[in-house]
Scaffold this motif. Structure first.
Motif, PDB file in Angstrom:
ATOM      1  N   UNK A 481      -3.505  -4.633   6.318  1.00 42.12           N
ATOM      2  CA  UNK A 481      -4.025  -4.839   4.970  1.00 42.12           C
ATOM      3  C   UNK A 481      -5.427  -4.275   4.774  1.00 42.12           C
ATOM      4  N   UNK A 482      -6.123  -3.998   5.872  1.00 42.82           N
ATOM      5  CA  UNK A 482      -7.474  -3.429   5.788  1.00 42.82           C
ATOM      6  C   UNK A 482      -7.483  -1.902   5.834  1.00 42.82           C
ATOM      7  N   UNK A 483      -6.310  -1.302   5.847  1.00 41.92           N
ATOM      8  CA  UNK A 483      -6.233   0.155   5.874  1.00 41.92           C
ATOM      9  C   UNK A 483      -6.380   0.754   7.259  1.00 41.92           C
ATOM     10  N   UNK A 484      -6.214  -0.052   8.320  1.00 38.13           N
ATOM     11  CA  UNK A 484      -6.235   0.470   9.686  1.00 38.13           C
ATOM     12  C   UNK A 484      -4.834   0.970  10.025  1.00 38.13           C
ATOM     13  N   UNK A 485      -4.756   2.209  10.492  1.00 34.61           N
ATOM     14  CA  UNK A 485      -3.491   2.851  10.846  1.00 34.61           C
ATOM     15  C   UNK A 485      -3.227   2.598  12.328  1.00 34.61           C
ATOM     16  N   UNK A 500      -2.870   3.202  19.575  1.00 32.91           N
ATOM     17  CA  UNK A 500      -4.009   3.826  18.909  1.00 32.91           C
ATOM     18  C   UNK A 500      -4.256   3.148  17.568  1.00 32.91           C
ATOM     19  N   UNK A 501      -5.493   3.176  17.141  1.00 28.26           N
ATOM     20  CA  UNK A 501      -5.826   2.721  15.790  1.00 28.26           C
ATOM     21  C   UNK A 501      -6.812   3.702  15.173  1.00 28.26           C
ATOM     22  N   UNK A 502      -6.686   3.886  13.859  1.00 25.88           N
ATOM     23  CA  UNK A 502      -7.558   4.808  13.130  1.00 25.88           C
ATOM     24  C   UNK A 502      -8.020   4.102  11.860  1.00 25.88           C
ATOM     25  N   UNK A 503      -9.330   3.987  11.724  1.00 20.90           N
ATOM     26  CA  UNK A 503      -9.895   3.357  10.534  1.00 20.90           C
ATOM     27  C   UNK A 503     -10.324   4.405   9.509  1.00 20.90           C
ATOM     28  N   UNK A 544       2.571 -11.991   9.728  1.00 15.43           N
ATOM     29  CA  UNK A 544       1.495 -12.972   9.840  1.00 15.43           C
ATOM     30  C   UNK A 544       2.058 -14.365  10.096  1.00 15.43           C
ATOM     31  N   UNK A 545       1.413 -15.066  11.015  1.00 13.17           N
ATOM     32  CA  UNK A 545       1.714 -16.475  11.278  1.00 13.17           C
ATOM     33  C   UNK A 545       0.389 -17.225  11.232  1.00 13.17           C
ATOM     34  N   UNK A 546       0.252 -18.038  10.200  1.00 15.04           N
ATOM     35  CA  UNK A 546      -1.003 -18.745   9.953  1.00 15.04           C
ATOM     36  C   UNK A 546      -2.152 -17.729   9.893  1.00 15.04           C
ATOM     37  N   UNK A 547      -3.132 -17.808  10.785  1.00 14.05           N
ATOM     38  CA  UNK A 547      -4.276 -16.900  10.726  1.00 14.05           C
ATOM     39  C   UNK A 547      -4.147 -15.720  11.685  1.00 14.05           C
ATOM     40  N   UNK A 548      -2.982 -15.575  12.281  1.00 10.70           N
ATOM     41  CA  UNK A 548      -2.757 -14.495  13.233  1.00 10.70           C
ATOM     42  C   UNK A 548      -1.990 -13.343  12.573  1.00 10.70           C
ATOM     43  N   UNK A 549      -2.344 -12.113  12.989  1.00 10.56           N
ATOM     44  CA  UNK A 549      -1.653 -10.916  12.502  1.00 10.56           C
ATOM     45  C   UNK A 549      -1.041 -10.201  13.696  1.00 10.56           C
ATOM     46  N   UNK A 567      -2.962  -8.350  16.723  1.00 10.83           N
ATOM     47  CA  UNK A 567      -4.027  -7.433  16.271  1.00 10.83           C
ATOM     48  C   UNK A 567      -4.989  -8.155  15.329  1.00 10.83           C
ATOM     49  N   UNK A 568      -5.073  -9.457  15.460  1.00 11.14           N
ATOM     50  CA  UNK A 568      -5.975 -10.226  14.602  1.00 11.14           C
ATOM     51  C   UNK A 568      -7.396  -9.702  14.715  1.00 11.14           C
ATOM     52  N   UNK A 569      -7.832  -9.424  15.945  1.00 11.82           N
ATOM     53  CA  UNK A 569      -9.104  -8.730  16.170  1.00 11.82           C
ATOM     54  C   UNK A 569      -8.763  -7.266  16.412  1.00 11.82           C
ATOM     55  N   UNK A 570      -8.965  -6.444  15.382  1.00 16.19           N
ATOM     56  CA  UNK A 570      -8.471  -5.067  15.432  1.00 16.19           C
ATOM     57  C   UNK A 570      -9.078  -4.267  16.570  1.00 16.19           C
TER      58      UNK A 570
END
Length: 677
Positions: A481-485, A500-503, A544-549, A567-570
Motif C-alpha cells: 500500500x506504500x508503493x514498495x515493489x 528484492x524491494x524497490x521504493x 493483512x492480519x491485524x497489524x501484520x502485513x 513485510x510489516x517492517x519493509x
C-alpha cells in the motif's frame, strides 16, 4: 625655408605610406615583402625632450598605428553565442552538406519518425571575396564544448583549408584554429576538441580560451599552428593514419572510465580518455565487435553519434535507422546495439547535442482499471519457450467471468525490439501505472508499460558487482500500500533466491533506453534469509492480519504449500514460512510432479470481488483440457500456520503468465459475477 618645405614633404610622404599600409593590411598590420604580419606592442620610455624631430615623427606614427590597432581589436574577434538548447531536451542535431556543396545546413532529427527539421542555413559566403574565393565548402566534425556550450565545427573553405570555427544560431562565426585536412568525427571532453578524419587523430586543447577571429587574415596573422596528430596503437601497430569512424561520442563505463567511441562498419572503436575518472593521454584504439547489421559489401557509414545522458546513440547515413548501445563487454570485446527508431537517409553529416540532454521521456498512461483480473503472458515466436525469444508476443489481457481471457493489447516493442518477455507485473497504487520485470536480449530491467508506448525503463536490474553479475529471470511481484515493489526471482546464484524491494518507482521518469538515471541502482537485496524456490512461489498477494502485513504465494510443490513472509517492517522482511493449504486439492497434471501457481490477484475495491484474493496455476495452453480452476484464499491463520481455500470458478490454460490488479476498479467494466463464486 626650402629645408623646412622638404621636411614637411617628407613627413606627408611617410604619413601617406603608413596610411596606405594600414588600409591594405587591416587591423594594425603592415605589408612587408608582399605578406602581412602584426607588430608587437611598443612603448617608448625615452624622454621626449631628448628626441630629435625625426624621432618625434616616428614615434607619432607608431602611436597612431598602435592606437588604431588597439581600437580595432574588437573587430578582429567575433562574439559567438552559446548554442541554445532547452533544458532536458532530446535534440539530435546534425550538420549536413548537399552533394554539390550548394548548401550546408544544421538540422534536428525527430527521434520517433527519423525525419529532419531545419535549424540553420549556414551562410556559405560569409568570408568570400568579390572573386568568389573564401567560400565555405562544407561543415562537419561538429560538437558543443562542455566548457562553454558553444558549437565548434571543422569548416572547409575553398582556397584556404580546414579550420576549427565557432558558430551560433545567428550565423555568427569565428576562426579558432587551423585543422589538418578533412575532419568529420569530433567531440569534446573537459574542454578539449578530439577530432579525426579519413586518417589521423588530433586534439585541440583548451578551446574555450582560444580567440574567435573574425577573418582568416586575423587567424593567419596570429601565427597559430594546426592541432598536430597523435600516434595511436591498434593491434600492436602504431600509426597516425588509422581511420576511426565517421563520428565520435563519449561513452562512460560503470567505474567512470571514459572513452571516445565511434562505429566503423561493424566495429566499435574506443579510445580511452579517463581511467577511474582521472584523465589519461589517448594512446591506443580498442576494437569491439558488435551485432549491427551491415549494408551491401559488408560496410555501413554511421555518420552521426550522440550521447544522451550517458546513452550512446548512432545513426546510419543510408537510412537504416537510429540505434542505442545497450551493453558493452570490454573484457570479451563485444557490444550489443538495439534499433530505437527510424533515421532518414542523409549524407556528409555529423551529429551533436547539448550537455545534459536526454531522450524525451514518454508519457506512460495509467491502467484503465475497468476489469478486476488482468494478466500478462508471452506466446509465439520461432522457438520454445516463447519467453526466451525476442520475436515472441507479450499480451496484456483480462479474465472474464466465463473463465476465458480477452486481449486488451499486444505490447508495443517499437523501442525495445529485442525484448523477450514481461513478467512480475503489478499496478503501483501511487500512480496507477503498470510495472513489470522485462527480460531483454541484452539486460533485465523494471519497466512501466502502456498500450501506446509499450515498455519504458525505470530501473536496470542486472548489474556488475565485481565478482558477480546480478542477472536472473524474475516472475513474482506485488506492490504494497506504500508503493514498495516486492520482487522475487527464480532459483540460482546469479540474482535468484533473493527477495528484492524497490521504493519510489513512481518518482522515477520512464525512459525509452538505458541512461544514467535507469542505471542508478535503486534495488534493495534482502539476504537475511534464503528465499529459494522451495519457500517462495511464482506470484504474490498482500494479506493483512491485524497489524501484520504478509507476502503470500503458493510454492511450486506437490502439496501446494503456502509461503508467508512478514513485510510489516519493509526494511527487514521476515524469514519465509510454509503454511499448510486447506481445501486446495489441485493435483499435478498427468506427467507432472508439481504445480506452479503463476498468477495471483487481490481484486480491486468497488468491484464485484472487492479485496478477495485468487490464485491460478500454469497449464499448457496448447492442450484442450482445463487444468485450472480459480481458487480463492479465504483465510490466513498465523497461529495455526494454515491457509484456507475454495474453488471460485474457471481459468483458461496459460503458461509464463502473471496476474495483476488495480487497487480500485473503475465502474462500468464488463466483469460480472456469473461463474466466479
Amino acid at each position: 625655408m626650402k629645408l623646412l618645405q622638404s621636411w614637411w614633404l617628407f613627413w606627408f610622404l611617410v604619413r601617406a605610406v603608413v596610411v596606405r599600409s594600414e588600409s591594405d593590411c587591416a587591423n594594425g598590420e603592415i605589408a612587408s615583402d608582399g605578406s602581412c604580419h602584426v607588430f608587437g606592442d611598443y612603448a617608448g620610455n625615452k624622454a621626449v625632450d631628448d628626441m630629435s624631430e625625426d624621432m618625434r615623427v616616428e614615434l607619432l606614427q607608431r602611436d597612431l598605428r598602435l592606437s588604431n590597432r588597439r581600437s580595432e581589436l574588437a573587430v578582429d574577434e567575433v562574439n559567438v553565442k552559446p548554442w541554445t538548447c532547452a533544458a532536458g531536451t532530446s535534440e539530435a542535431y546534425q550538420s549536413t552538406t548537399a552533394d554539390d556543396n550548394s548548401w550546408t545546413k544544421i538540422k534536428v532529427m525527430n527521434l520517433i519518425s527519423g525525419e529532419y527539421g531545419e535549424v540553420l542555413d549556414v551562410d556559405l559566403n560569409k568570408f568570400s571575396s568579390e572573386k568568389g574565393k573564401g567560400k565555405i565548402r562544407s561543415l562537419n566534425a561538429c560538437a558543443i564544448n562542455d566548457a562553454d556550450d558553444i558549437l565548434y565545427c571543422a569548416v572547409v573553405i575553398y582556397d584556404k583549408g580546414t579550420f576549427l570555427m565557432a558558430i551560433d544560431q545567428e550565423n555568427n562565426m569565428g576562426f579558432v584554429n587551423k585543422l589538418l585536412g578533412f575532419r568529420y568525427a569530433a567531440t569534446f571532453y573537459k574542454g578539449d576538441y578530439y577530432v579525426s578524419g579519413e586518417a589521423g587523430f588530433s586534439v585541440v586543447r583548451g578551446v574555450k580560451d582560444l580567440k574567435k577571429f573574425a577573418t582568416f587574415t586575423n587567424l593567419h596573422n596570429a601565427n597559430l599552428q594546426h592541432e598536430g596528430e597523435y600516434p595511436l596503437t591498434l593491434d600492436g601497430v602504431s600509426s597516425t593514419e588509422f581511420g576511426l569512424g565517421a563520428d565520435f561520442a563519449l561513452w562512460k563505463s560503470s567505474n567512470s572510465d571514459v572513452y571516445l567511441a565511434a562505429v566503423k562498419d561493424k566495429d566499435l572503436k574506443l579510445i580511452q580518455l579517463a581511467k577511474d575518472g582521472n584523465p589519461v593521454a589517448p594512446t591506443s584504439v580498442k576494437t569491439i565487435s558488435t551485432d549491427l547489421e551491415m549494408g551491401p559489401g559488408g560496410t555501413r557509414c554511421w555518420g552521426a553519434a550522440w550521447n544522451f545522458k550517458g546513452g550512446l546513440y548512432i545513426a546510419a547515413d543510408d537510412g537504416k535507422g537510429f540505434y542505442q548501445l545497450n551493453t558493452l563487454d570490454l573484457a570479451n570485446g563485444k557490444a550489443f546495439f538495439e534499433k530505437k527508431g527510424e533515421a532518414n537517409e542523409i549524407d556528409w553529416n555529423d551529429g551533436f547535442t547539448c550537455r545534459n540532454s536526454s531522450m524525451k521521456d514518454p508519457d506512460i498512461k495509467e491502467v484503465d482499471c475497468t476489469h478486476s483480473f488482468y494478466q500478462v503472458t508471452t506466446i509465439g515466436g520461432t522457438g520454445n519457450p516463447p519467453e526466451s525469444k525476442s520475436d515472441s508476443q507479450t499480451i496484456i489481457r483480462h479474465l472474464t467471468p466465463s473463465g476465458k481471457y480477452e486481449t486488451d493489447f499486444t505490447v508495443n516493442k517499437k523501442f525495445f525490439p529485442k525484448m523477450k518477455s514481461l513478467n512480475a507485473c503489478a499496478v503501483n497504487p501511487r500512480d496507477t501505472r503498470l510495472y513489470c520485470f522485462m527480460i531483454h536480449e541484452d539486460y533485465q530491467a523494471i519497466a512501466t508499460i502502456d498500450k501506446e508506448t509499450g515498455p519504458a525503463l525505470v530501473a536496470q536490474f542486472d548489474k556488475d558487482f565485481g565478482d558477480r553479475r546480478r542477472s536472473k529471470e524474475c516472475f513474482a511481484a506485488v506492490f504494497d500500500e506504500n508503493g514498495v515493489y516486492w520482487l522475487w526471482c527464480g532459483p540460482g546464484s546469479m540474482g535468484g533466491d533473493i527477495l528484492y524491494s524497490v521504493e519510489n518507482l513512481a518518482d522515477k521518469k520512464p525512459k525509452t533506453g538505458l541512461d544514467e538515471d535507469v542505471k542508478k541502482d535503486c534495488i534493495t537485496e534482502h539476504k537475511e534469509y534464503t528465499y529459494g524456490a522451495d519457500s517462495v512461489g511464482a506470484d504474490f498477494i498482500i494479506w493483512k492480519v491485524e497489524k501484520k502485513t504478509y507476502l503470500v504465494s503458493i510454492v511450486e510443490s506437490k502439496d501446494n504449500d503456502v509461503s508467508v513472509i512478514d513485510i510489516t517492517t519493509a526494511s527487514k522482511p521476515g524469514k519465509p514460512e510454509l503454511y499448510k493449504a486447506k481445501n486446495l486439492d489441485a493435483k499435478p497434471n498427468e506427467g507432472e510432479t508439481k504445480n506452479t501457481w503463476g498468477s495471483a490477484w487481490t481484486a480491486p475495491s468497488k468491484g464485484p470481488y472487492e479485496k478477495r484474493s485468487f490464485f491460478t496455476r500454469d497449464a499448457d495452453p496448447e492442450k484442450e483440457e482445463s487444468q485450472g480452476k480459480l481458487y480463492e484464499m479465504t483465510d490466513l491463520d498465523p497461529g495455526a500456520k494454515t491457509a484456507t481455500f475454495k474453488e471460485a470458478g474457471d481459468a483458461e490454460n496459460a503458461r509464463w503468465h502473471d496476474g495483476f490488479a488495480c487497487q480500485t476498479k473503475i465502474l462500468g467494466g464488463i466483469d460480472e459475477p456469473k461463474k466466479m463464486r
